[in-house]
Structure formats: structure tokens, C-alpha cells
Design a protein around this motif. Structure first.
Motif, PDB file in Angstrom:
ATOM      1  N   ALA A 185       6.329   6.682  -4.511  1.00  0.00           N
ATOM      2  CA  ALA A 185       7.065   6.647  -3.238  1.00  0.00           C
ATOM      3  C   ALA A 185       8.543   6.365  -3.485  1.00  0.00           C
ATOM      4  O   ALA A 185       8.887   5.530  -4.324  1.00  0.00           O
ATOM      5  N   ARG A 230       3.403   8.078   6.640  1.00  0.00           N
ATOM      6  CA  ARG A 230       2.932   6.861   5.996  1.00  0.00           C
ATOM      7  C   ARG A 230       2.400   7.132   4.599  1.00  0.00           C
ATOM      8  O   ARG A 230       2.484   6.305   3.712  1.00  0.00           O
ATOM      9  N   LYS A 231       1.839   8.329   4.402  1.00  0.00           N
ATOM     10  CA  LYS A 231       1.248   8.664   3.090  1.00  0.00           C
ATOM     11  C   LYS A 231       2.307   8.775   2.004  1.00  0.00           C
ATOM     12  O   LYS A 231       1.991   8.739   0.829  1.00  0.00           O
ATOM     13  N   GLU A 232       3.568   8.943   2.405  1.00  0.00           N
ATOM     14  CA  GLU A 232       4.639   9.160   1.412  1.00  0.00           C
ATOM     15  C   GLU A 232       5.432   7.914   1.090  1.00  0.00           C
ATOM     16  O   GLU A 232       6.313   7.949   0.236  1.00  0.00           O
ATOM     17  N   VAL A 233       5.176   6.818   1.803  1.00  0.00           N
ATOM     18  CA  VAL A 233       6.001   5.624   1.591  1.00  0.00           C
ATOM     19  C   VAL A 233       5.113   4.454   1.169  1.00  0.00           C
ATOM     20  O   VAL A 233       3.894   4.474   1.369  1.00  0.00           O
ATOM     21  N   PHE A 234       5.764   3.439   0.591  1.00  0.00           N
ATOM     22  CA  PHE A 234       5.051   2.227   0.185  1.00  0.00           C
ATOM     23  C   PHE A 234       5.370   1.146   1.216  1.00  0.00           C
ATOM     24  O   PHE A 234       6.529   0.938   1.562  1.00  0.00           O
ATOM     25  N   ILE A 235       4.342   0.477   1.722  1.00  0.00           N
ATOM     26  CA  ILE A 235       4.538  -0.512   2.785  1.00  0.00           C
ATOM     27  C   ILE A 235       3.994  -1.864   2.330  1.00  0.00           C
ATOM     28  O   ILE A 235       2.844  -1.963   1.884  1.00  0.00           O
ATOM     29  N   SER A 256       4.216   4.106  11.958  1.00  0.00           N
ATOM     30  CA  SER A 256       3.679   5.408  11.512  1.00  0.00           C
ATOM     31  C   SER A 256       4.235   6.540  12.370  1.00  0.00           C
ATOM     32  O   SER A 256       4.638   7.586  11.855  1.00  0.00           O
ATOM     33  N   GLU A 299       0.844  -1.202   0.000  1.00  0.00           N
ATOM     34  CA  GLU A 299       0.000   0.000   0.000  1.00  0.00           C
ATOM     35  C   GLU A 299       0.877   1.248   0.000  1.00  0.00           C
ATOM     36  O   GLU A 299       1.858   1.317   0.745  1.00  0.00           O
ATOM     37  N   GLY A 300       0.525   2.217  -0.819  1.00  0.00           N
ATOM     38  CA  GLY A 300       1.258   3.487  -0.819  1.00  0.00           C
ATOM     39  C   GLY A 300       1.235   4.111  -2.200  1.00  0.00           C
ATOM     40  O   GLY A 300       0.780   3.494  -3.167  1.00  0.00           O
TER      41      GLY A 300
END
Ligand code: URA
Length: 221
Positions: A69, A108-113, A98, A64-65
Motif C-alpha cells: 500500500a 479500502r483494499k488499496e490502503v493500509f489502515i 470506505s 490491516e491492508g
């Protein structure tokens, strides 16, 4: 003179770089695009039945992300909260991750997890080799190739072993390692910080190192 023939709209292969938005520079106008390649991978993850974990999961958990990213985080496997919600790192470990991201100056909104395996192993056991290899080949490698992050942060031993062959986390933890044209950094898994809060400042230091590397040579906005 006859006009040149219209070219068909090519759908990129799933392993191509991420594509987003509509192509406007082709004859015939705009191509309606439903989603990104990462979205297509996520759909495949959700429907995947390639290994026995599919039989015991509630929901598969795709990465997710945002598609642009510059940092990708790889954990081990979904836990109970992730299995129920279908989203990675939403339980206690996810909240810690987070918060640590905010502390070091990103979010968290800027990275892919994502995770090495996308389905919860029974009783949260460590995923088996067959499960890791199957899921990596079917999904994780494609997430990585599609996103093309500047830095891949490996959370804990399972991710570090699966992606780098690292057996002892202590030997590589916190170091930026270049391999196959990518930069990797191994650090603690958030669950380890929950068990031993004294590791937190080291963990945040590692995230700072990864963030700085991901921002190097960032093109001006
Ligand atoms: N632990 C992981 O490794 N991944 C998750 O998504 C949640 C907990």
C-alpha cells in the motif's frame, strides 16, 4: 573442487522492509514463507499485554491492508465494533472512510489502515500518554517502517499529535508535510464528519491531495 557452503536462510528482523513470497535465487531452492512481516506484527499485536488496555479489550486490532500500500491511514483507537471484530474502522466511521476512499478514486483494499493504539480504551475515552507511547513504540512505528508508505494520512487530533506533535489540527489540516523522509497529511477523523457532515467535502479534498501525492512517481506497471 568443493561446492560453496550453503548459506542459512536468514529471517529478516521485524523492523526490516516487508518481505513476501519465496526466495528462489538462493542455493537449495525456495524458502517456505508463512507470511509477511506485517503478518508477524499483527500476531504480536493480537497477543500484546504491554499496557493496561489489554485487560479491558475483547480483541486487539492490528493494522490491516496490502503490504504494498502507498497510503497508510492512522486513526485514534478501536471503538466497540472494532474491539468485537478485531478489525480497524469497521463501524460507522469506517463505513464513512470506505465510502470517501471510493469517492476520491481508490478503495479500502488499496490502503493500509491502523490506529495509534490497538486496543479499545474504556468507554472510548482518548488514549492516555502511556498507552499511546507504549503502543506506538511496540507496534505503530514498526508497521510504518515495514510498510514504508508514500503518504501517511493522520485522522484527527490524537493521530496528528502522536505522529507529528500537532496540537491544533487547523494549522496543518490538508497540508502535505515532509518529515524524516516521509510525507504526512493530517485531516479530520471520520467521527468528526459523522458529527458535522458539512466537513465531508473538505475531508474528501484532503484525501484527494493525499492520493495524488501517493501516486506521484508511481513506477509503470
Ligand atoms: N475510530 C478509530 O480511530 N479507529 C477505529 O478503528 C475505529 C474508530
Amino acid at each position: 573442487m568443493r561446492p560453496p557452503p550453503l548459506r542459512p536462510w536468514p529471517l529478516p528482523p521485524l523492523s526490516s522492509t516487508c518481505w513476501e513470497g519465496n526466495a528462489v535465487d538462493e542455493p537449495g531452492g525456495e524458502m517456505p514463507v508463512k507470511g509477511t512481516t506485517l503478518d508477524l506484527i499483527a500476531e504480536e499485536v493480537s497477543a500484546c499485554r504491554k499496557c493496561p488496555l489489554a485487560g479491558s479489550r475483547t480483541k486487539a486490532v492490528p493494522g490491516e491492508g496490502p503490504g504494498n500500500a502507498r497510503m497508510m491511514f492512522v486513526g485514534e483507537a478501536p471503538g466497540r465494533d472494532e474491539d468485537l471484530s478485531g478489525r480497524p474502522f469497521v463501524g460507522r466511521g469506517g463505513k464513512l472512510l470506505s465510502a470517501a476512499l471510493e469517492t476520491v478514486g481508490t478503495s479500502r483494499k488499496e490502503v493500509f489502515i491502523t490506529n495509534v493504539v490497538k486496543c479499545r480504551p474504556p468507554r472510548n475515552r482518548v488514549p492516555l500518554k502511556l498507552e499511546r507511547d507504549t503502543c506506538k513504540g511496540a507496534h505503530l512505528t514498526r508497521e510504518l517502517e515495514t510498510l514504508g508508505p508514500k503518504v501517511v494520512v493522520l485522522l484527527g487530533r490524537t493521530a496528528s499529535f502522536s505522529m507529528q506533535g500537532v496540537r491544533a489540527l487547523g494549522e496543518v489540516r490538508g497540508k502535505l508535510i515532509e518529515r524524516d523522509g516521509r510525507t504526512y497529511l493530517s485531516t479530520y477523523h471520520p467521527a468528526a464528519i459523522l458529527r458535522n457532515p458539512r466537513l465531508r467535502s473538505t475531508f474528501e479534498g484532503d484525501l484527494k491531495t493525499a492520493l495524488a501525492a501517493s501516486r506521484r512517481n508511481k513506477p509503470p506497471k
